[in-house]
Scaffold this active site. Structure first.
Site, PDB file in Angstrom:
ATOM      1  N   TYR A 186      35.406  31.299  37.421  1.00 29.35           N
ATOM      2  CA  TYR A 186      34.242  31.593  36.573  1.00 29.35           C
ATOM      3  C   TYR A 186      33.408  30.342  36.327  1.00 29.35           C
ATOM      4  CZ  TYR A 186      36.991  35.810  36.036  1.00 29.35           C
ATOM      5  OH  TYR A 186      37.708  36.941  36.315  1.00 29.35           O
ATOM      6  N   SER A 220      40.673  34.647  34.146  1.00 30.99           N
ATOM      7  CA  SER A 220      39.871  34.711  32.924  1.00 30.99           C
ATOM      8  C   SER A 220      40.497  33.966  31.744  1.00 30.99           C
ATOM      9  CB  SER A 220      39.617  36.172  32.554  1.00 30.99           C
ATOM     10  OG  SER A 220      40.839  36.862  32.328  1.00 30.99           O
ATOM     11  N   ARG A 237      40.423  42.038  31.171  1.00 30.09           N
ATOM     12  CA  ARG A 237      40.620  43.445  30.800  1.00 30.09           C
ATOM     13  C   ARG A 237      39.654  43.844  29.690  1.00 30.09           C
ATOM     14  NH1 ARG A 237      47.281  43.457  31.019  1.00 30.09           N
ATOM     15  NH2 ARG A 237      47.418  42.992  33.246  1.00 30.09           N
ATOM     16  N   LYS A 261      52.406  46.098  33.379  1.00 33.21           N
ATOM     17  CA  LYS A 261      52.272  46.092  34.845  1.00 33.21           C
ATOM     18  C   LYS A 261      53.479  45.437  35.524  1.00 33.21           C
ATOM     19  CE  LYS A 261      47.213  46.479  34.868  1.00 33.21           C
ATOM     20  NZ  LYS A 261      45.958  46.092  35.546  1.00 33.21           N
ATOM     21  N   GLU A 317      56.581  38.086  49.790  1.00 34.90           N
ATOM     22  CA  GLU A 317      55.312  38.821  49.770  1.00 34.90           C
ATOM     23  C   GLU A 317      54.354  38.259  50.824  1.00 34.90           C
ATOM     24  OE1 GLU A 317      54.346  41.454  48.303  1.00 34.90           O
ATOM     25  OE2 GLU A 317      55.542  41.795  46.513  1.00 34.90           O
ATOM     26  N   LYS A 361      50.647  37.991  42.930  1.00 30.55           N
ATOM     27  CA  LYS A 361      49.933  38.246  41.677  1.00 30.55           C
ATOM     28  C   LYS A 361      50.980  38.524  40.606  1.00 30.55           C
ATOM     29  CE  LYS A 361      46.646  41.253  39.369  1.00 30.55           C
ATOM     30  NZ  LYS A 361      45.616  42.281  39.502  1.00 30.55           N
ATOM     31  N   LYS A 385      47.736  34.179  42.119  1.00 31.40           N
ATOM     32  CA  LYS A 385      47.020  34.464  40.879  1.00 31.40           C
ATOM     33  C   LYS A 385      48.003  34.701  39.748  1.00 31.40           C
ATOM     34  CE  LYS A 385      44.326  38.187  38.935  1.00 31.40           C
ATOM     35  NZ  LYS A 385      43.822  39.514  39.114  1.00 31.40           N
TER      36      LYS A 385
HETATM   37  C1  PBG Z   1      42.786  44.362  38.448  1.00 35.20           C
HETATM   38  C2  PBG Z   1      42.547  42.906  38.341  1.00 35.20           C
HETATM   39  C3  PBG Z   1      42.897  42.077  37.258  1.00 35.20           C
HETATM   40  C4  PBG Z   1      42.334  40.826  37.533  1.00 35.20           C
HETATM   41  C5  PBG Z   1      41.695  40.903  38.781  1.00 35.20           C
HETATM   42  N1  PBG Z   1      41.862  42.198  39.289  1.00 35.20           N
HETATM   43  C6  PBG Z   1      43.594  42.379  35.980  1.00 35.20           C
HETATM   44  C7  PBG Z   1      44.925  42.982  35.972  1.00 35.20           C
HETATM   45  O1  PBG Z   1      45.658  42.992  36.962  1.00 35.20           O
HETATM   46  O2  PBG Z   1      45.276  43.511  34.913  1.00 35.20           O
HETATM   47  C8  PBG Z   1      42.388  39.656  36.602  1.00 35.20           C
HETATM   48  C9  PBG Z   1      41.353  38.577  36.816  1.00 35.20           C
HETATM   49  C10 PBG Z   1      41.174  37.639  35.676  1.00 35.20           C
HETATM   50  O3  PBG Z   1      41.894  37.680  34.667  1.00 35.20           O
HETATM   51  O4  PBG Z   1      40.256  36.816  35.781  1.00 35.20           O
HETATM   52  N2  PBG Z   1      43.644  44.836  39.384  1.00 35.20           N
END
Ligand code: PBG
Length: 328
Positions: free
Chosen positions: A312, A273, A204, A216, A232, A194, A247
Site C-alpha cells: 500500500y 494491510s 477485511r 480461516k 505448498e 498464506k 503473505k
Molecule cells: C481474501 C484476501 C485477504 C487479503 C488478500 N486477499 C484477506 C483474507 O484472507 O482474509 C488480505 C490482504 C491485506 O490484508 O492487505 N482472500
C-alpha cells in the site's frame, strides 16, 4: 586490526559499491480497492491514504500511479451485501462491476499489468474464501467456482490471476480452465504460503469481507510452520504457478528466504494491510519516521528474497524516489 568492515561504509559512494540489494518502483505492485458506487472516493479508516474507488477515480488513480512509474496493480472489489450469496454467483456475472473495471483499465492503459484476486470471500454471504456447508469449508466444490471466476476475469482482460483462497489443487484447476478457454497467456501468481494472520484486519474492513462465522484456520496456514510452505511451493510449482507469493511479509521473512532458495520461480511478498496500518499509526503519532521506515522495510523484503512486493506504500515510495529522497 587488519579487518575494518567500516571502511566499506565510509561514504555514500563506497556504500553504493558494497550494496547487495536494490529497491525500485519496478519491484512494486499497488493494491487498489474498488466499489460499484460510481463516483465514490472514500478513505478506509484503518488504511489512511488508501481509498475505495469508483471507476472514474480508479482510472485517475491508475494514471497518477503510472506517471510515478508504478506499472502493476491488483484490484480488490468491495461488493454490496445484497449481491453476496453462498456460491459467489456475482463473481462470474459477466456484468459485474469488477470485470467492467478490469476491461476499462486495460482499455485505457493496455501497458499496465493488472492482477486480480481469486477467492470467494468478497462475494460470499458466509465471508469465507470457499464454499461453506454445515460450518465446513468444502475444498472441491470451491475449485469449480474459482475456475469460473478466473475464466471470467481472463475474458475481461486480466494479465495475472491471484488465487488467494488456499484451497488444495486450485492452481492446477485454474490453469487447466484458463488454457481450455484459450487464455494460456494469463499468468498465475499463487498465494502459496498464506498464513492465518491477525494482520488482515484493515483489509477485511475495507471490503466488509470478514467471516460471518468461524475463522480461516482450516485453509490458511499455521504461523508456526515453515517446512509446510516448501510443500505448498512444490505443489504450486507442479500445478503450473508462474510466481509464488508469501503473505503476510514482515513476520514471514524467513519463509520468503526459504522459498527464494528453493524455487527457480520468482517469489513475491504481500506487505499486508495490518503491516501498513501499524506503521501509519506510529508515524501519525510521530513515533517513527515513516519515509525512512517504509524504505527500510521494503528493502528488507527484497533482501529476504522477494522479487516483487505488493504494498500500500507503492505510490508513497514512488513519490519519494521522484523527489530524490536518499534512504541509505
Ligand atoms: C481474501 C484476501 C485477504 C487479503 C488478500 N486477499 C484477506 C483474507 O484472507 O482474509 C488480505 C490482504 C491485506 O490484508 O492487505 N482472500
Amino acid at each position: 586490526m587488519i579487518e575494518r568492515p567500516r571502511r566499506n561504509r565510509k561514504s555514500p559512494a563506497v556504500r553504493a559499491w558494497a550494496r547487495e540489494t536494490s529497491l525500485g518502483v519496478e519491484h512494486l505492485i499497488s493494491p487498489l480497492f474498488v466499489t460499484d458506487k460510481a463516483s465514490l472516493k472514500e478513505e478506509i479508516p484503518s488504511l489512511p491514504g488508501r481509498f475505495r474507488l469508483g471507476l472514474d477515480d480508479l482510472l485517475r488513480q491508475t494514471e497518477a500511479s503510472m506517471e510515478l512509474g508504478i506499472r502493476s496493480f491488483v484490484l480488490f472489489p468491495a461488493v454490496d451485501e445484497a449481491l453476496k450469496d453462498k456460491t459467489a454467483t456475482y463473481s462470474h456475472d459477466r456484468d459485474n462491476f469488477y470485470l467492467r473495471y478490469i476491461r476499462a483499465v486495460k482499455e485505457r492503459f493496455p501497458e499496465c499489468v493488472l492482477m486480480s484476486d481469486v477467492a470467494m470471500d468478497p462475494y460470499s454471504s458466509d465471508g469465507h474464501d470457499g464454499y461453506v456447508e454445515d460450518g465446513k469449508i468444502l475444498n472441491d466444490p470451491t475449485l469449480e467456482i474459482l475456475a469460473e471466476m478466473s475464466v471470467a476475469q481472463a475474458k475481461a482482460g486480466i494479465d495475472v490471476i491471484g488465487p488467494s483462497d488456499m484451497m488444495d489443487g486450485r492452481v492446477e484447476k485454474i490453469r487447466t480452465a484458463l488454457d481450455r478457454e484459450g487464455h494460456s497467456e494469463v499468468s498465475i501468481m499463487s498465494y502459496t504460503a498464506k498464513y492465518a494472520s491477525a494482520f488482515y484486519g484493515p483489509f477485511r474492513e475495507a471490503l466488509d469481507s470478514a467471516p460471518k462465522g468461524g475463522d480461516k484456520k482450516t485453509y490458511q496456514m499455521d504461523p508456526a510452520n515453515r517446512a509446510e510452505a516448501l510443500r505448498e511451493a512444490a505443489l504450486d510449482e507442479a500445478e503450473g504457478a508462474d510466481i509464488l507469493m508469501v503473505k503476510p511479509a514482515l513476520s514471514y521473512m524467513d519463509v520468503i528466504a526459504a522459498l527464494a532458495e528453493n524455487t527457480a520461480l520468482p517469489v513475491a511478498a504481500y506487505n499486508v494491510s495490518g503491516e501498513y496500518a501499524m506503521l501509519k499509526a506510529a508515524a501519525e503519532r510521530g513515533w517513527l519516521n515513516e519515509d525512512a521506515a517504509v524504505c527500510e522495510m521494503l528493502l528488507s523484503l527484497r533482501r529476504a528474497g522477494a522479487k516483487v512486493i505488493l504494498t500500500y506504500w507503492a505510490e508513497h515510495f514512488a513519490q519519494l524516489m521522484k523527489d530524490g529522497y536518499v534512504y541509505h
